[in-house]
Design a protein around this motif. Structure first.
Motif, PDB file in Angstrom:
ATOM      1  N   LEU A  83     -10.038 -24.594  32.324  1.00  0.00           N
ATOM      2  CA  LEU A  83     -10.716 -25.249  31.212  1.00  0.00           C
ATOM      3  C   LEU A  83     -12.126 -24.678  31.097  1.00  0.00           C
ATOM      4  O   LEU A  83     -12.903 -24.718  32.048  1.00  0.00           O
ATOM      5  CB  LEU A  83     -10.775 -26.761  31.439  1.00  0.00           C
ATOM      6  CG  LEU A  83     -11.480 -27.567  30.354  1.00  0.00           C
ATOM      7  CD1 LEU A  83     -10.693 -27.486  29.049  1.00  0.00           C
ATOM      8  CD2 LEU A  83     -11.632 -29.015  30.785  1.00  0.00           C
TER       9      LEU A  83
ATOM     10  N   TYR B  18     -16.628 -25.343  25.639  1.00  0.00           N
ATOM     11  CA  TYR B  18     -16.747 -24.770  24.298  1.00  0.00           C
ATOM     12  C   TYR B  18     -18.165 -24.268  24.044  1.00  0.00           C
ATOM     13  O   TYR B  18     -18.364 -23.255  23.372  1.00  0.00           O
ATOM     14  CB  TYR B  18     -16.346 -25.811  23.253  1.00  0.00           C
ATOM     15  CG  TYR B  18     -16.307 -25.266  21.857  1.00  0.00           C
ATOM     16  CD1 TYR B  18     -15.224 -24.497  21.434  1.00  0.00           C
ATOM     17  CD2 TYR B  18     -17.345 -25.499  20.969  1.00  0.00           C
ATOM     18  CE1 TYR B  18     -15.180 -23.982  20.160  1.00  0.00           C
ATOM     19  CE2 TYR B  18     -17.298 -24.984  19.680  1.00  0.00           C
ATOM     20  CZ  TYR B  18     -16.225 -24.230  19.286  1.00  0.00           C
ATOM     21  OH  TYR B  18     -16.183 -23.714  18.021  1.00  0.00           O
TER      22      TYR B  18
ATOM     23  N   SER C 195      -7.459 -22.308  17.437  1.00  0.00           N
ATOM     24  CA  SER C 195      -7.764 -23.713  17.222  1.00  0.00           C
ATOM     25  C   SER C 195      -6.560 -24.408  16.603  1.00  0.00           C
ATOM     26  O   SER C 195      -5.975 -23.901  15.646  1.00  0.00           O
ATOM     27  CB  SER C 195      -8.961 -23.822  16.278  1.00  0.00           C
ATOM     28  OG  SER C 195      -9.163 -25.158  15.900  1.00  0.00           O
TER      29      SER C 195
ATOM     30  N   ASN D  96      -4.233 -31.773  16.901  1.00  0.00           N
ATOM     31  CA  ASN D  96      -3.823 -31.760  18.300  1.00  0.00           C
ATOM     32  C   ASN D  96      -3.283 -33.098  18.790  1.00  0.00           C
ATOM     33  O   ASN D  96      -2.849 -33.188  19.919  1.00  0.00           O
ATOM     34  CB  ASN D  96      -4.964 -31.274  19.201  1.00  0.00           C
ATOM     35  CG  ASN D  96      -6.117 -32.235  19.233  1.00  0.00           C
ATOM     36  OD1 ASN D  96      -6.300 -33.057  18.348  1.00  0.00           O
ATOM     37  ND2 ASN D  96      -6.921 -32.125  20.263  1.00  0.00           N
TER      38      ASN D  96
ATOM     39  N   ILE E 287      -8.180 -22.619  28.348  1.00  0.00           N
ATOM     40  CA  ILE E 287      -8.341 -23.414  27.135  1.00  0.00           C
ATOM     41  C   ILE E 287      -9.727 -24.031  27.113  1.00  0.00           C
ATOM     42  O   ILE E 287     -10.427 -24.086  28.123  1.00  0.00           O
ATOM     43  CB  ILE E 287      -7.270 -24.522  27.023  1.00  0.00           C
ATOM     44  CG1 ILE E 287      -7.396 -25.533  28.155  1.00  0.00           C
ATOM     45  CG2 ILE E 287      -5.880 -23.925  26.988  1.00  0.00           C
ATOM     46  CD1 ILE E 287      -6.490 -26.733  27.983  1.00  0.00           C
ATOM     47  N   THR E 288     -10.120 -24.471  25.963  1.00  0.00           N
ATOM     48  CA  THR E 288     -11.359 -25.211  25.791  1.00  0.00           C
ATOM     49  C   THR E 288     -11.068 -26.306  24.792  1.00  0.00           C
ATOM     50  O   THR E 288     -10.039 -26.289  24.132  1.00  0.00           O
ATOM     51  CB  THR E 288     -12.509 -24.296  25.322  1.00  0.00           C
ATOM     52  OG1 THR E 288     -13.727 -25.046  25.324  1.00  0.00           O
ATOM     53  CG2 THR E 288     -12.277 -23.722  23.946  1.00  0.00           C
ATOM     54  N   LYS E 289     -11.933 -27.270  24.712  1.00  0.00           N
ATOM     55  CA  LYS E 289     -11.707 -28.306  23.728  1.00  0.00           C
ATOM     56  C   LYS E 289     -13.016 -28.771  23.130  1.00  0.00           C
ATOM     57  O   LYS E 289     -14.061 -28.726  23.760  1.00  0.00           O
ATOM     58  CB  LYS E 289     -10.945 -29.486  24.317  1.00  0.00           C
ATOM     59  CG  LYS E 289     -11.672 -30.243  25.397  1.00  0.00           C
ATOM     60  CD  LYS E 289     -10.815 -31.371  25.911  1.00  0.00           C
ATOM     61  CE  LYS E 289     -11.528 -32.125  27.024  1.00  0.00           C
ATOM     62  NZ  LYS E 289     -10.747 -33.270  27.465  1.00  0.00           N
ATOM     63  N   THR E 290     -12.917 -29.140  21.896  1.00  0.00           N
ATOM     64  CA  THR E 290     -14.000 -29.800  21.185  1.00  0.00           C
ATOM     65  C   THR E 290     -13.401 -31.090  20.655  1.00  0.00           C
ATOM     66  O   THR E 290     -12.192 -31.258  20.624  1.00  0.00           O
ATOM     67  CB  THR E 290     -14.521 -28.947  20.005  1.00  0.00           C
ATOM     68  OG1 THR E 290     -13.468 -28.757  19.082  1.00  0.00           O
ATOM     69  CG2 THR E 290     -15.077 -27.639  20.474  1.00  0.00           C
ATOM     70  N   GLN E 291     -14.191 -31.972  20.223  1.00  0.00           N
ATOM     71  CA  GLN E 291     -13.660 -33.197  19.635  1.00  0.00           C
ATOM     72  C   GLN E 291     -13.624 -33.020  18.128  1.00  0.00           C
ATOM     73  O   GLN E 291     -14.627 -32.664  17.545  1.00  0.00           O
ATOM     74  CB  GLN E 291     -14.527 -34.400  20.006  1.00  0.00           C
ATOM     75  CG  GLN E 291     -14.534 -34.689  21.479  1.00  0.00           C
ATOM     76  CD  GLN E 291     -13.149 -34.962  22.056  1.00  0.00           C
ATOM     77  OE1 GLN E 291     -12.296 -35.537  21.385  1.00  0.00           O
ATOM     78  NE2 GLN E 291     -12.929 -34.532  23.271  1.00  0.00           N
TER      79      GLN E 291
ATOM     80  N   LYS F 126     -10.685 -31.193  18.270  1.00  0.00           N
ATOM     81  CA  LYS F 126      -9.796 -30.034  18.346  1.00  0.00           C
ATOM     82  C   LYS F 126      -9.512 -29.611  19.772  1.00  0.00           C
ATOM     83  O   LYS F 126     -10.344 -29.806  20.652  1.00  0.00           O
ATOM     84  CB  LYS F 126     -10.399 -28.843  17.606  1.00  0.00           C
ATOM     85  CG  LYS F 126     -10.649 -29.062  16.156  1.00  0.00           C
ATOM     86  CD  LYS F 126     -11.354 -27.861  15.591  1.00  0.00           C
ATOM     87  CE  LYS F 126     -11.784 -28.097  14.162  1.00  0.00           C
ATOM     88  NZ  LYS F 126     -12.576 -27.000  13.651  1.00  0.00           N
ATOM     89  N   SER F 127      -8.376 -28.956  19.981  1.00  0.00           N
ATOM     90  CA  SER F 127      -8.093 -28.253  21.230  1.00  0.00           C
ATOM     91  C   SER F 127      -7.920 -26.787  20.896  1.00  0.00           C
ATOM     92  O   SER F 127      -7.429 -26.452  19.828  1.00  0.00           O
ATOM     93  CB  SER F 127      -6.806 -28.764  21.877  1.00  0.00           C
ATOM     94  OG  SER F 127      -7.005 -30.019  22.439  1.00  0.00           O
ATOM     95  N   THR F 128      -8.312 -25.933  21.803  1.00  0.00           N
ATOM     96  CA  THR F 128      -8.305 -24.514  21.510  1.00  0.00           C
ATOM     97  C   THR F 128      -7.787 -23.726  22.709  1.00  0.00           C
ATOM     98  O   THR F 128      -8.139 -24.027  23.827  1.00  0.00           O
ATOM     99  CB  THR F 128      -9.752 -24.049  21.201  1.00  0.00           C
ATOM    100  OG1 THR F 128     -10.316 -24.893  20.205  1.00  0.00           O
ATOM    101  CG2 THR F 128      -9.762 -22.627  20.704  1.00  0.00           C
TER     102      THR F 128
END
Length: 108
Positions: free
Chosen positions: A27, A30, A63, A67, A98-102, A104-106
């Motif tokens: 992980l 972002y 992206s 999700n 992977i990385t994630k933003t709120q 979204k998941s990427t």
């Protein structure tokens, strides 16, 4: 959302969280990416070209638009499993993590 659909959604979320906790999937933060520019899109989301802050290397971030949708999460998990099984093939783009933003998941 039906009980079965919610249980399926929880299965995919739990699988992803377990894979991160067990360090099978890395992980990334972002905020460690810069120069984020869209380069393409598909049925599940948008692909961006990015630089990692700690190097001048370019990466592709995929992206996923929705999700929290069971079908999208199923496809994400399917793609992650596929990448893990062919990690060193010369014709396959390597999955770094992977990385994630709120919200979204990427994939990276």
């Amino acid at each position: 959302m039906s009980k079965d659909a919610k249980e399926d959604l929880n299965y995919y979320i739990n699988w992803l969280e377990r894979s991160i906790d067990d360090e099978n999937i890395k992980l990334y933060e972002y905020s460690d990416f810069k120069n984020i520019r869209p380069i393409g899109n598909g049925s599940y989301g948008i692909v961006y070209r990015v630089n990692w802050k700690h190097s001048n290397r370019f990466f592709a971030l995929k992206s996923f638009v929705n999700n929290n949708d069971k079908q999208t999460l199923r496809e994400v998990i399917k793609e992650l499993k596929l990448h893990r099984s062919v990690d060193c093939h010369e014709n396959i783009i390597r999955l770094y993590g992977i990385t994630k933003t709120q919200p979204k998941s990427t994939l990276l």
